[in-house]
Design an enzyme around this catalytic site. Structure first.
Site, PDB file in Angstrom:
ATOM      1  N   HIS A 184       0.866  -1.177   0.000  1.00  0.00           N
ATOM      2  CA  HIS A 184       0.000   0.000   0.000  1.00  0.00           C
ATOM      3  C   HIS A 184       0.896   1.217   0.000  1.00  0.00           C
ATOM      4  O   HIS A 184       1.625   1.472   0.964  1.00  0.00           O
ATOM      5  CB  HIS A 184      -0.911   0.002   1.230  1.00  0.00           C
ATOM      6  CG  HIS A 184      -1.962  -1.068   1.190  1.00  0.00           C
ATOM      7  ND1 HIS A 184      -2.315  -1.821   2.281  1.00  0.00           N
ATOM      8  CD2 HIS A 184      -2.749  -1.503   0.165  1.00  0.00           C
ATOM      9  CE1 HIS A 184      -3.266  -2.678   1.943  1.00  0.00           C
ATOM     10  NE2 HIS A 184      -3.553  -2.509   0.655  1.00  0.00           N
ATOM     11  N   ARG A 237       0.801   4.444   0.308  1.00  0.00           N
ATOM     12  CA  ARG A 237       0.821   5.581   1.235  1.00  0.00           C
ATOM     13  C   ARG A 237       1.476   5.248   2.569  1.00  0.00           C
ATOM     14  O   ARG A 237       1.706   6.138   3.382  1.00  0.00           O
ATOM     15  CB  ARG A 237      -0.605   6.110   1.481  1.00  0.00           C
ATOM     16  CG  ARG A 237      -1.558   5.098   2.137  1.00  0.00           C
ATOM     17  CD  ARG A 237      -2.996   5.622   2.092  1.00  0.00           C
ATOM     18  NE  ARG A 237      -3.959   4.697   2.696  1.00  0.00           N
ATOM     19  CZ  ARG A 237      -5.266   4.714   2.432  1.00  0.00           C
ATOM     20  NH1 ARG A 237      -5.756   5.588   1.576  1.00  0.00           N
ATOM     21  NH2 ARG A 237      -6.070   3.852   3.029  1.00  0.00           N
ATOM     22  N   GLU A 238       1.798   3.979   2.775  1.00  0.00           N
ATOM     23  CA  GLU A 238       2.359   3.556   4.065  1.00  0.00           C
ATOM     24  C   GLU A 238       3.872   3.720   4.040  1.00  0.00           C
ATOM     25  O   GLU A 238       4.635   2.740   4.120  1.00  0.00           O
ATOM     26  CB  GLU A 238       1.874   2.127   4.353  1.00  0.00           C
ATOM     27  CG  GLU A 238       0.339   2.100   4.450  1.00  0.00           C
ATOM     28  CD  GLU A 238      -0.311   0.711   4.443  1.00  0.00           C
ATOM     29  OE1 GLU A 238       0.410  -0.301   4.500  1.00  0.00           O
ATOM     30  OE2 GLU A 238      -1.552   0.655   4.377  1.00  0.00           O
ATOM     31  N   ARG A 284      -3.412   4.532  -2.151  1.00  0.00           N
ATOM     32  CA  ARG A 284      -3.193   3.220  -1.543  1.00  0.00           C
ATOM     33  C   ARG A 284      -2.988   2.108  -2.566  1.00  0.00           C
ATOM     34  O   ARG A 284      -2.160   1.205  -2.369  1.00  0.00           O
ATOM     35  CB  ARG A 284      -4.412   2.910  -0.672  1.00  0.00           C
ATOM     36  CG  ARG A 284      -4.581   1.476  -0.180  1.00  0.00           C
ATOM     37  CD  ARG A 284      -5.859   1.404   0.628  1.00  0.00           C
ATOM     38  NE  ARG A 284      -6.288   0.044   0.925  1.00  0.00           N
ATOM     39  CZ  ARG A 284      -5.954  -0.623   2.029  1.00  0.00           C
ATOM     40  NH1 ARG A 284      -5.160  -0.077   2.922  1.00  0.00           N
ATOM     41  NH2 ARG A 284      -6.413  -1.843   2.236  1.00  0.00           N
ATOM     42  N   ASN A 342      -3.868  -5.662  -1.667  1.00  0.00           N
ATOM     43  CA  ASN A 342      -4.009  -6.614  -0.565  1.00  0.00           C
ATOM     44  C   ASN A 342      -5.436  -7.118  -0.400  1.00  0.00           C
ATOM     45  O   ASN A 342      -5.822  -7.579   0.673  1.00  0.00           O
ATOM     46  CB  ASN A 342      -3.502  -6.027   0.750  1.00  0.00           C
ATOM     47  CG  ASN A 342      -3.017  -7.121   1.697  1.00  0.00           C
ATOM     48  OD1 ASN A 342      -2.528  -8.158   1.251  1.00  0.00           O
ATOM     49  ND2 ASN A 342      -3.148  -6.907   3.000  1.00  0.00           N
ATOM     50  N   ARG A 343      -6.194  -7.033  -1.477  1.00  0.00           N
ATOM     51  CA  ARG A 343      -7.493  -7.706  -1.550  1.00  0.00           C
ATOM     52  C   ARG A 343      -7.525  -8.540  -2.819  1.00  0.00           C
ATOM     53  O   ARG A 343      -8.567  -9.104  -3.168  1.00  0.00           O
ATOM     54  CB  ARG A 343      -8.651  -6.682  -1.598  1.00  0.00           C
ATOM     55  CG  ARG A 343      -8.731  -5.748  -0.404  1.00  0.00           C
ATOM     56  CD  ARG A 343      -9.219  -6.447   0.859  1.00  0.00           C
ATOM     57  NE  ARG A 343      -9.402  -5.501   1.955  1.00  0.00           N
ATOM     58  CZ  ARG A 343      -8.429  -5.077   2.749  1.00  0.00           C
ATOM     59  NH1 ARG A 343      -7.175  -5.497   2.558  1.00  0.00           N
ATOM     60  NH2 ARG A 343      -8.698  -4.220   3.731  1.00  0.00           N
ATOM     61  N   SER A 355       1.407  -0.069   7.367  1.00  0.00           N
ATOM     62  CA  SER A 355       1.220   0.853   8.500  1.00  0.00           C
ATOM     63  C   SER A 355      -0.196   1.438   8.372  1.00  0.00           C
ATOM     64  O   SER A 355      -0.735   1.483   7.281  1.00  0.00           O
ATOM     65  CB  SER A 355       2.278   1.975   8.481  1.00  0.00           C
ATOM     66  OG  SER A 355       1.996   2.946   7.493  1.00  0.00           O
ATOM     67  N   TYR A 356      -0.835   1.969   9.330  1.00  0.00           N
ATOM     68  CA  TYR A 356      -0.353   2.085  10.689  1.00  0.00           C
ATOM     69  C   TYR A 356      -1.280   1.307  11.623  1.00  0.00           C
ATOM     70  O   TYR A 356      -2.332   0.839  11.158  1.00  0.00           O
ATOM     71  CB  TYR A 356      -0.307   3.564  11.091  1.00  0.00           C
ATOM     72  CG  TYR A 356      -1.624   4.270  10.954  1.00  0.00           C
ATOM     73  CD1 TYR A 356      -2.018   4.824   9.720  1.00  0.00           C
ATOM     74  CD2 TYR A 356      -2.543   4.392  12.003  1.00  0.00           C
ATOM     75  CE1 TYR A 356      -3.241   5.480   9.539  1.00  0.00           C
ATOM     76  CE2 TYR A 356      -3.770   5.028  11.843  1.00  0.00           C
ATOM     77  CZ  TYR A 356      -4.106   5.570  10.610  1.00  0.00           C
ATOM     78  OH  TYR A 356      -5.332   6.202  10.442  1.00  0.00           O
ATOM     79  N   TYR A 381     -10.049  -6.433  11.036  1.00  0.00           N
ATOM     80  CA  TYR A 381     -11.368  -6.602  10.418  1.00  0.00           C
ATOM     81  C   TYR A 381     -11.304  -7.816   9.498  1.00  0.00           C
ATOM     82  O   TYR A 381     -10.227  -8.291   9.134  1.00  0.00           O
ATOM     83  CB  TYR A 381     -11.797  -5.378   9.620  1.00  0.00           C
ATOM     84  CG  TYR A 381     -10.697  -4.692   8.807  1.00  0.00           C
ATOM     85  CD1 TYR A 381     -10.575  -3.302   8.848  1.00  0.00           C
ATOM     86  CD2 TYR A 381      -9.810  -5.395   8.017  1.00  0.00           C
ATOM     87  CE1 TYR A 381      -9.586  -2.648   8.123  1.00  0.00           C
ATOM     88  CE2 TYR A 381      -8.812  -4.752   7.282  1.00  0.00           C
ATOM     89  CZ  TYR A 381      -8.709  -3.383   7.346  1.00  0.00           C
ATOM     90  OH  TYR A 381      -7.744  -2.726   6.628  1.00  0.00           O
ATOM     91  N   GLU A 435       1.584  -4.180  11.141  1.00  0.00           N
ATOM     92  CA  GLU A 435       1.165  -2.793  10.952  1.00  0.00           C
ATOM     93  C   GLU A 435       2.084  -1.972  11.862  1.00  0.00           C
ATOM     94  O   GLU A 435       2.046  -2.124  13.078  1.00  0.00           O
ATOM     95  CB  GLU A 435      -0.309  -2.598  11.368  1.00  0.00           C
ATOM     96  CG  GLU A 435      -1.325  -3.281  10.472  1.00  0.00           C
ATOM     97  CD  GLU A 435      -1.710  -2.441   9.256  1.00  0.00           C
ATOM     98  OE1 GLU A 435      -1.198  -1.317   9.112  1.00  0.00           O
ATOM     99  OE2 GLU A 435      -2.516  -2.926   8.434  1.00  0.00           O
TER     100      GLU A 435
END
Lengths: 415, 177
Positions: free
Chosen positions: A175, A177-178, A233, A250-251, A303-304, A354, A376
């Site tokens: 992702h 933006r992490e 992302r 990641n899906r 993250s995060y 989740y 994370e």
């Protein structure tokens, strides 16, 4: 006089050409007196590094080139034993100067990369090359594929030999933006490389296993976070029939794909994509892992939230290895906390964060890679994705302790 | 579970001063999420077991700083991409944090988890009275959906009268971004 070498060196360039340094062993008082006589002969321009004082002690003397033969003749005629400490002082000084320049340059080239700040993709890629060249005996760079926008996907391979040894997979930045994850990963690359041969744990690890490190899993997204939208992302693939771009990588893995916890809307930040492995970034990793055939751990950085998670995300039932993974996760979290007190919550993805389908560690676990963990990293929401650069190294350091704990367990528990 | 009403949570919290980790206050709270309706904020009752630190001095410094500006304050991207916040912008950021806390409360359900991700833009609005007014455009990060939601908020602040969000509205996300 016994002046340090560097002092002499700093004075001048070629004035010590063919000068010799002799070590003289006087056996008795008589011989010491002879040497003291020699000392008094100023025309010889002798430079005593250790002056004649007592018979027990060696006498070191630098002799200008043009007087070397005369001094040796004198010593031989008196039966005074000597040996040649330095045959040509200039050569020694030249080599020392060369060595210093070389190590200064080496220091410059590897410390010109500031691990405590965020970097562009190009800079990270340049550093991968640096590391592969500086530690070429056991670090190499592989390309495992290309992103949607045709950027190379580079993996660093750490291997001290063998043929397809059991290996650990570690990736970051899926992702985009992490940012602390890509930044931590490049720090870890440097850490692994420089610790080999020094740190017993890493040394024994690399003597038995290989490590594959993908520092930027989603380069298109990463570039986009620099040029256009810091909060991007997903990948940057075009979606048929939609104005919205990108798939949540990641899906997109083949693990409960299409199930709850992923969106079917291309405009969503958790869009799963049209089909499992539709994203080339995901497919490239899957193919690499399958072709390698001997990956024993799959570790991924996000993250995060400060979490340390094992499967499953796509279902809320426990994995078969729950007990071992949970215990290992707790041990790793404990290691992380030992450095700066940063607390990580341990649990399965579904119970901790989740329900989310199509995640990478669910795929790797169901594929047979028992030690599958997702981290994370910092923080818990105060800065979130825009974690201050001052926290990069502390984050990398503490996370590294957790990863090492897991890797040591993998090394010690072959399967 | 409260039949026909909703779900009630009983919480024990520790509040920690972000500027002084050793300064903590215990707190208990009850949160009631109403059944069904997405448009009603959860009910919150809380009790502080102790006192919050007095911030009069810092409040007055900030207040006077803003009051003495020649031109209305305007700023973007707080923190910036690298996580930097200039010292002058720290109070602006904290104010956004408090205000977004209100917005988050008003828009929370049992299936959301919001954080303030970034201030995209803040503009001070000139006022004739003693209040300071700021028009914020913030990005809220919703963890469950992973969405970044732009949100506009109009925030009033006064050292003695505290924070007020007088207006807020969720903004549409641009497809091209």
């Amino acid at each position: 006089s016994s002046r340090p070498l560097f002092e002499i060196f700093s004075e001048n360039l070629l004035i010590y050409c063919r000068d010799q340094v002799l070590r003289i062993k006087a056996r008795n008082e008589e011989e010491v007196k002879q040497l003291q006589l020699l000392e008094s002969l100023e025309h010889l321009e002798l430079d005593f590094w250790i002056n004649p004082s007592a018979a027990a002690l060696p006498v070191d003397v630098r002799i200008p080139a043009h007087n070397v033969q005369a001094v040796k003749a004198f010593l031989e005629s008196q039966g005074i034993a000597y040996s040649i400490l330095i045959e040509d002082l200039q050569a020694v000084l030249d080599k020392e100067k060369q060595d210093m320049a070389y190590s200064q340059q080496k220091e410059r080239s590897s410390s010109s990369f500031n691990y405590g700040t965020y970097h562009t993709l190009d800079d990270i890629y340049a550093e991968l090359d640096h590391l592969a060249s500086e530690y070429s005996s056991f670090v190499s760079k592989l390309q495992i594929g290309e992103s949607y926008e045709k950027r190379p996907l580079y993996v660093l391979k750490f291997s001290t030999g063998g043929s397809r040894r059991p290996a650990i997979w570690l990736d970051a930045g899926i992702h985009s933006r992490e940012w602390v994850t890509q930044a931590s990963a490049i720090w870890m690359a440097k850490k692994i490389a420089s610790d080999y041969g020094k740190d017993p744990s890493i040394t024994s690890l690399l003597n038995n296993m290989d490590i594959f490190l993908l520092t930027v899993s989603n380069p298109d997204g990463y570039v986009f976070t620099h040029t256009t939208n810091r909060m991007w992302r997903k990948t940057r693939s075009r979606n048929a029939g939609s104005l919205c771009v990108g798939v949540d990588p990641n899906r997109n893995w083949d693990a409960g794909f299409g199930g709850p916890g992923a969106s079917s809307n291309p405009c969503s930040d958790s869009y799963r994509g049209p089909s499992a492995n539709s994203e080339v970034e995901v497919r490239s990793v899957v193919n690499f892992i399958k072709n390698h055939g001997n990956i024993k751990a799959f570790l991924t950085l996000h993250s995060y939230s400060q979490l340390l998670m094992y499967p499953y995300g796509y279902k809320c039932t426990q994995p078969a290895d729950y007990a071992e993974l949970n215990a290992l996760g707790r041990a790793a979290a404990s290691s992380i906390r030992s450095l700066y007190g940063t607390t990580f919550t341990v649990g399965s993805i579904c119970t901790t964060i989740y329900q989310a389908s199509g995640g990478s560690i669910d795929w790797s676990y169901d594929y047979g890679i028992k030690y599958s963990f997702a981290f994370e990293l910092r923080d818990t929401g105060r800065y979130g994705f825009v974690l201050p650069a001052s926290q990069i190294i502390p984050t990398a350091e503490e996370t590294w302790l957790g990863l090492k704990k897991i890797m040591e367990h993998v090394r010690d528990n072959p399967y | 579970d409260i039949d026909d009403v909703g779900h009630k949570y009983y919480l024990e919290l520790v509040l920690e001063d972000v500027l002084d980790k050793d300064s903590t206050v215990n707190c208990t709270a009850e949160v009631l999420y109403h059944l069904g309706s997405k448009n009603v904020a959860p009910d919150v009752q809380f009790t502080l077991e102790g006192e919050l630190k007095n911030t009069d001095e810092a409040d007055n410094v900030f207040y006077n700083q803003i009051k003495s500006l020649e031109k209305e304050l305007v700023a973007e991207n707080i923190p910036d991409s690298h996580g930097n916040v200039s010292p002058e912008m720290e109070p602006i950021r904290r104010l956004a944090w408090v205000a977004s806390g209100y917005v988050i409360w008003q828009n929370s359900t049992e299936n959301t988890k919001f954080h303030l991700a970034q201030i995209k833009r803040v503009k001070q609005v000139k006022r004739s009275d003693e209040y300071l007014e700021f028009d914020y455009m913030v990005l809220l990060h919703e963890m469950v959906s992973q969405e970044i939601i732009p949100w506009q908020m109009t925030v009033l602040w006064h050292p003695q009268h505290g924070v007020q969000v007088t207006q807020d509205s969720r903004q549409p996300k641009h497809a091209s971004e």
